[in-house]
Design a protein around this motif. Structure first.
Motif: not given
Length: 408
Positions: A27-31, A52-62, A125-127, A327-332
């Motif tokens: 659930g980070g920028f790339a995910g 499309v399903t996003l799986i993450s350990r919590d429901d926030y983008l840090t 995309a687990t960073g 972050c610069q590369h992860a988003i794109h």
């Protein structure tokens, strides 16, 4: 928080359970942007072809690039505000196993027995995370700002120090690692301390930056270094170069030289490596940072159906340079990966990942900031001008639009 959680409530219907399934893990920028891009591409086709399903350990983008700043408690964005309008399902869980041969993953949601679910295409995309350093006491006695919880723990610690009379080591902060994060944290530290200690006590504090290399910001190259060194001097940050760490104690840091630095606040900023989930991909090739080798479409080499984006992926941004853990590369990268998994399901050729334009914007606290262009890091802006740009990047550009489907 009421998310459109997969498998819960009205979000999953009999019709969409029969569709193909794109699953994005992280659930980070790339995910986040991989899931949104996949949903967008699918929505542009005649009739929906997949969920499309996003799986993450919590429901926030840090907002991880900002965790060096004061008051990190507010540096999160609820995923619901982006995912729900974009028609992306969400599941709060941790992936504990990957099974490419059966195209399935195993989840632990801390609520039931482990669950195995199927996918047709998967984006990892687990960073990244801080590598465990082989230094006695560092795991037990050092702080970091690598995660939201860690940054908040440091902030609570600083606040507690400010609520009691200064004792030995209370007003000394030791930062281990003079890379990008260490420089930003050291430069901003007095401003962070002032929030909890007041201006006078923060101004009198000792801030030390300890680096094993012989230069500050080795990965930032030669051009920015004089400006960075001048800013650290202006901020009265003491620098120890060629300094090897011997051990960390609750109230001191010992260097291999025999120097003992009395401190109750040791912060580690060095040693990033890819998420350990990369190692769970059978047969995948990893680089020395633990990143998955991917092709130009961001598909994991030799593993059909699995893509990777962000810090977990070893991807070339051009013919020569690899993407950085940023972050610069992860988003794109996330956007391209999400686009490509959808194209893959639709039988369309992939869009090659390319990001040749590279910039660096380094916060230098009260000394402003430093903005460079290109891999040679040619200085384009400094001081207040660069600081305004850094503020715009940190508070506007890296934040996703929320609530409005068209904007997202």
């Amino acid at each position: 928080m009421s998310l459109n959680k997969e498998g819960h409530g009205a979000s999953m219907t009999k019709s969409n359970m029969n569709m193909a399934r794109i699953i994005v893990v992280g659930g980070g920028f790339a995910g986040l942007w991989a899931s949104v891009a996949a949903s967008r591409k699918l929505a542009a086709q005649e009739g929906k072809k997949a969920t499309v399903t996003l799986i993450s350990r919590d429901d926030y983008l840090t907002v991880r690039p900002r965790l060096y700043e004061a008051k990190p408690q507010g540096l999160r964005v609820p995923l619901e505000s982006v995912l729900r309008p974009a028609d992306v399902l969400f599941r709060e869980a941790t992936v504990v196993a990957l099974n490419p041969s059966t195209r399935s993953i195993t989840l632990d949601d801390n609520r039931s027995d482990r669950i195995e679910i199927a996918y047709d295409r998967l984006v990892l995309a687990t960073g990244s995370e801080l590598r465990s350093l082989p230094v006695p006491g560092i795991a037990e006695h050092a702080f970091n700002i690598d995660t939201f919880a860690a940054a908040v723990a440091l902030d609570v610690h600083l606040a507690e120090l400010g609520q009691r009379p200064a004792g030995a080591g209370d007003d000394t902060v030791v930062i281990l690692g003079a890379g990008f994060t260490g420089i930003e944290l050291a430069s901003e530290m007095r401003n962070r301390l002032a929030v909890h200690w007041g201006q006078a006590r923060a101004a009198a504090a000792q801030v030390l930056l300890v680096e094993r290399a012989g230069v500050i910001g080795a990965e930032l190259g030669v051009n920015p270094r004089p400006y960075i060194e001048a800013a650290l001097l202006e901020q009265r940050v003491q620098v120890r170069l060629n300094a090897l760490l011997d051990r960390v104690e609750p109230d001191a840091v010992w260097l291999a030289s025999g120097e003992r630095i009395k401190t109750n606040t040791t912060i580690v900023t060095a040693g990033l490596c890819a998420s350990p989930l990369a190692k769970a991909v059978p047969g995948a090739k990893l680089d020395d940072l633990g990143r998955l080798h991917v092709n130009s479409a961001l598909q994991v080499d030799g593993v059909p159906g699995i893509y990777a984006a962000g810090d977990i992926a070893r991807a070339y941004v051009d013919d020569e340079h690899l993407a950085l853990m940023s972050c610069q590369h992860a988003i794109h990268m996330g956007t391209v990966a999400g686009h490509n998994v959808a194209r893959d399901l639709l039988g369309l050729p992939p869009h090659p990942y390319s990001q040749p334009d590279y910039v660096t914007c380094l916060d230098l606290g009260s000394s402003g900031a430093l903005f460079t262009e290109g891999w040679g890091r040619q200085i384009r802006q400094t001081g207040a001008e660069a600081k305004n740009l850094k503020r715009q990047i940190n508070t506007e550009w890296i934040y996703p639009p929320q609530g409005n489907r068209t904007a997202i």
